[in-house]
Design a protein around this motif. Structure first.
Motif: not given
Ligand SMILES: [Zn+2]
Length: 159
Positions: A10, A12, A48, A51, A133, A135
């Motif tokens: 990911f 960020y 997460l 996700w 975030v 992903l």
């Protein structure tokens, strides 16, 4: 609860509660971690779990689930000469306490005639954090990764 653990990649952007930018991976390498492996802060790891790749959003992590509350006893005065730097020190300077990259960081919080006040709290301790975030990708962790508790990349030779 599924026992399947993923390897997650990911990007960020990290801000504090006031919206100040603290750090970002955008423009650089994304972060890759094994779920539950302790490589990222627990509050983010937990958030997460559900996700999927392509998901974007903001995860708010309270200090206690991020880098913990500040501990005032972690602020100590040390003699100037033990500091591993030549030249001028200023408030806000940060130093690693040992050469390895995982070593704790201390922050100069005061300079007095007889020494330097050092704060060994994590620089983000006591802060509620906000992660924006994106992903990037996920895959199932391999048996070896689960056994070792960390991610294996193309350059790893640990087995
Ligand atoms: Zn390994």
């Amino acid at each position: 609860m599924s026992e399947t653990r993923r390897v997650v990649t990911f990007h960020y952007t990290l801000k504090n509660a006031a919206g100040k930018l603290l750090d970002t991976s955008q423009g650089g390498q994304p972060i890759t971690y094994l779920e539950g492996g302790g490589m990222i802060i627990d509050g983010l790891d937990q958030a997460l779990r559900t996700w999927e790749p392509g998901a974007k959003g903001t995860v708010e992590v309270p200090a206690a689930q991020a880098y913990g509350e500040r501990d005032p006893s972690q602020v100590r005065k040390v003699p100037r000469h033990v500091m591993p730097v030549e030249g001028e020190l200023k408030v806000g300077d940060q130093f690693q306490t040992a050469p390895d990259p995982g070593a704790p960081v201390v922050t100069v919080v005061g300079i007095e005639d007889d020494g330097v006040m050092l704060d060994a709290n994590h620089p983000l301790a006591g802060m509620d954090l906000s992660f924006e975030v994106e992903l990037v990708s996920t895959r199932a962790a391999t048996a070896k990764e689960l056994e070792h508790g960390h991610v294996h990349g193309p350059g790893d030779h640990c087995g």
